[in-house]
Write an enzyme that holds these catalytic residues in place. Sequence first.
Site, PDB file in Angstrom:
ATOM      1  N   LYS A   1       0.731  -1.279  -0.223  1.00 24.74           N
ATOM      2  CA  LYS A   1      -0.196  -0.239   0.091  1.00 24.74           C
ATOM      3  C   LYS A   1       0.798   1.306   0.915  1.00 24.74           C
ATOM      4  O   LYS A   1       0.647   1.769  -0.502  1.00 24.74           O
ATOM      5  CB  LYS A   1      -0.808   0.496   0.836  1.00 24.74           C
ATOM      6  CG  LYS A   1      -2.018  -0.808   1.108  1.00 24.74           C
ATOM      7  CD  LYS A   1      -3.075  -0.481   2.097  1.00 24.74           C
ATOM      8  CE  LYS A   1      -4.362  -1.706   1.950  1.00 24.74           C
ATOM      9  NZ  LYS A   1      -5.321  -1.606   3.099  1.00 24.74           N
TER      10      LYS A   1
ATOM     11  N   LYS B   1      -5.327 -10.945  -6.446  1.00 23.77           N
ATOM     12  CA  LYS B   1      -6.203 -11.050  -5.593  1.00 23.77           C
ATOM     13  C   LYS B   1      -7.068  -9.896  -5.428  1.00 23.77           C
ATOM     14  O   LYS B   1      -6.977  -8.099  -6.229  1.00 23.77           O
ATOM     15  CB  LYS B   1      -5.942 -10.401  -4.447  1.00 23.77           C
ATOM     16  CG  LYS B   1      -5.582  -9.676  -3.460  1.00 23.77           C
ATOM     17  CD  LYS B   1      -5.694  -9.978  -1.949  1.00 23.77           C
ATOM     18  CE  LYS B   1      -5.711  -8.001  -1.108  1.00 23.77           C
ATOM     19  NZ  LYS B   1      -6.050  -7.414  -0.439  1.00 23.77           N
TER      20      LYS B   1
ATOM     21  N   LYS C   1     -11.787  -4.206  -3.210  1.00 23.57           N
ATOM     22  CA  LYS C   1     -12.303  -3.492  -3.541  1.00 23.57           C
ATOM     23  C   LYS C   1     -12.147  -2.023  -3.691  1.00 23.57           C
ATOM     24  O   LYS C   1     -12.261  -0.756  -3.729  1.00 23.57           O
ATOM     25  CB  LYS C   1     -13.616  -3.478  -2.137  1.00 23.57           C
ATOM     26  CG  LYS C   1     -12.804  -3.460  -0.893  1.00 23.57           C
ATOM     27  CD  LYS C   1     -13.935  -2.968   0.453  1.00 23.57           C
ATOM     28  CE  LYS C   1     -13.763  -3.709   2.006  1.00 23.57           C
ATOM     29  NZ  LYS C   1     -12.605  -3.228   2.465  1.00 23.57           N
TER      30      LYS C   1
HETATM   31  P1  TYM Z   1     -10.842  -5.179   4.380  1.00 23.75           P
HETATM   32  O1  TYM Z   1     -11.942  -4.530   4.805  1.00 23.75           O
HETATM   33  O2  TYM Z   1      -9.619  -5.300   3.635  1.00 23.75           O
HETATM   34  O3  TYM Z   1     -10.864  -6.450   3.662  1.00 23.75           O
HETATM   35  C1  TYM Z   1     -12.469  -7.130   4.953  1.00 23.75           C
HETATM   36  C2  TYM Z   1     -12.251  -8.575   4.878  1.00 23.75           C
HETATM   37  O4  TYM Z   1     -12.214  -9.066   3.379  1.00 23.75           O
HETATM   38  C3  TYM Z   1     -11.182 -10.489   3.301  1.00 23.75           C
HETATM   39  N1  TYM Z   1     -10.789 -10.187   1.930  1.00 23.75           N
HETATM   40  C4  TYM Z   1     -10.517 -11.220   1.314  1.00 23.75           C
HETATM   41  N2  TYM Z   1     -11.108 -12.281   1.149  1.00 23.75           N
HETATM   42  C5  TYM Z   1     -11.247 -13.340   0.194  1.00 23.75           C
HETATM   43  N3  TYM Z   1     -10.808 -12.646  -1.008  1.00 23.75           N
HETATM   44  C6  TYM Z   1      -9.999 -11.642  -1.388  1.00 23.75           C
HETATM   45  N4  TYM Z   1      -9.784 -11.192  -2.666  1.00 23.75           N
HETATM   46  C7  TYM Z   1     -10.317 -10.619  -0.228  1.00 23.75           C
HETATM   47  N5  TYM Z   1     -10.387  -9.067  -0.009  1.00 23.75           N
HETATM   48  C8  TYM Z   1     -10.385  -8.960   1.234  1.00 23.75           C
HETATM   49  C9  TYM Z   1     -10.271  -9.908   4.310  1.00 23.75           C
HETATM   50  O5  TYM Z   1      -8.980 -10.399   4.870  1.00 23.75           O
HETATM   51  C10 TYM Z   1     -10.490  -9.390   5.249  1.00 23.75           C
HETATM   52  O6  TYM Z   1     -11.429 -10.358   6.159  1.00 23.75           O
HETATM   53  N6  TYM Z   1      -7.474  -4.947   7.680  1.00 23.75           N
HETATM   54  C11 TYM Z   1      -9.125  -5.399   7.902  1.00 23.75           C
HETATM   55  C12 TYM Z   1      -9.422  -5.045   8.424  1.00 23.75           C
HETATM   56  C13 TYM Z   1      -9.711  -5.170  10.140  1.00 23.75           C
HETATM   57  C14 TYM Z   1      -9.553  -5.926  11.060  1.00 23.75           C
HETATM   58  C15 TYM Z   1      -9.989  -6.023  12.596  1.00 23.75           C
HETATM   59  C16 TYM Z   1     -10.292  -7.328  10.619  1.00 23.75           C
HETATM   60  C17 TYM Z   1      -9.423  -3.969  11.155  1.00 23.75           C
HETATM   61  N7  TYM Z   1      -9.502  -4.322  12.201  1.00 23.75           N
HETATM   62  C18 TYM Z   1      -9.777  -6.712  12.763  1.00 23.75           C
HETATM   63  C19 TYM Z   1     -10.673  -7.945  11.997  1.00 23.75           C
HETATM   64  C20 TYM Z   1      -9.905  -8.375  12.828  1.00 23.75           C
HETATM   65  C21 TYM Z   1      -9.026  -5.497   6.495  1.00 23.75           C
HETATM   66  O7  TYM Z   1      -8.056  -4.210   5.881  1.00 23.75           O
HETATM   67  O8  TYM Z   1     -10.174  -5.616   5.784  1.00 23.75           O
END
Ligand code: TYM
Length: 335
Positions: free
Chosen positions: A115, A197, A200
């Site tokens: 990032k 991957k 969003k």
């Molecule tokens: P974020 O917002 O990028 O994504 C949310 C969740 O979706 C999963 N994910 C995917 N799973 C499968 N294939 C993909 N292409 C894909 N893209 C995203 C991510 O693994 C995630 O589970 N840092 C985290 C948010 C966060 C969080 C937390 C999660 C902040 N605090 C505490 C768990 C616990 C994030 O940026 O997810």
Amino acid sequence: MADQKPILLSGMQPTGDLMLGNLIGALRNWVKLQEEYDCLYTVVDLHAITMPQEPKLLRKRTLDLLCLYLAAGIDPERSTVFVQSHVPEHAELAWILGCTGTMGELSRMTQFKDKSQRQGKNIRAGLFFYPVLMAADILLYGADLVPVGDDQRQHLELTRDLAIRFNHQYSDTFTVPKAYIPEMGARIMSLTDPTSKMSKSSEQPKSYIALLDPPDLIRSKFKKAVTDSGTEIRYDPEGSPAISNLLTIHSALTGKPIAEIAERFSGKGYGEYKVALGDVAVEALRPIQEKFKELREDKPGLSKLMADGARLAQRRARRILDKVKRKTGFVTRPR
Ligand code: TYM
């Protein structure tokens, strides 16, 4: 009693449009796990500002995301649903934990490396610190389990390291959490490039299916999805990554084993298969889209949900944070 169950916490960033990877890799497991766990689900808006955000859009996306949680099946009667910035204890614990973590640890985070490249020379300090905030989200509630996709694996490892270190330095305080990463669908790939991957925040909307994309757009994105050089519909992530990704999505959306789907389409061309998959996705997303619309229009309902969620979450967060502050050596504020 809800609080006798093991505790689970997870969150998503209100950046971009929630898409199939988020649903398959995380959200659908959140829904399933509500049965066995005492669940907390948060919209992590404090995380979102580690990348540039337009304030109006951030506000809209935060509310959209809350409604999508519910539309996908999160039940606020059973789970605590809240907006991260409504519970300031997250930022407070992140600061304390950050004073136990090291620059070396944070520099190793691959997501930071990826990032930060997008931010050029002016990399935000918050982006570097982000995994500590994520650790605080989890440790603040004594979570035992954290359901996430594969890309969060390293952040979970750091969370465990920080928890163990604090416990060691100050005595047992934090639960050391485990990641729950599904065997299938933990890494849904882009429709335009099966080696990266699905994301969003991608600038290429054709690379992902947003959960709120209209039916025609969903069908057309699948039709245009890249395919492999072969012709067979078979699961082979090394040799045929594109079709294997489509089969993974198909299986996740229908609950049918990949082998059964491949068998059904054997001898058919990629074109025909992609049309069929488009229809499957439209049907799978229809109920979520309908429910979303209803929830999103109910402004008072949404306000009440946020107020209740924040109150419940804060009460729990306070308990652990007070303990952490006492152990760290801060003088208790006289009441
Ligand atoms: P974020 O917002 O990028 O994504 C949310 C969740 O979706 C999963 N994910 C995917 N799973 C499968 N294939 C993909 N292409 C894909 N893209 C995203 C991510 O693994 C995630 O589970 N840092 C985290 C948010 C966060 C969080 C937390 C999660 C902040 N605090 C505490 C768990 C616990 C994030 O940026 O997810």
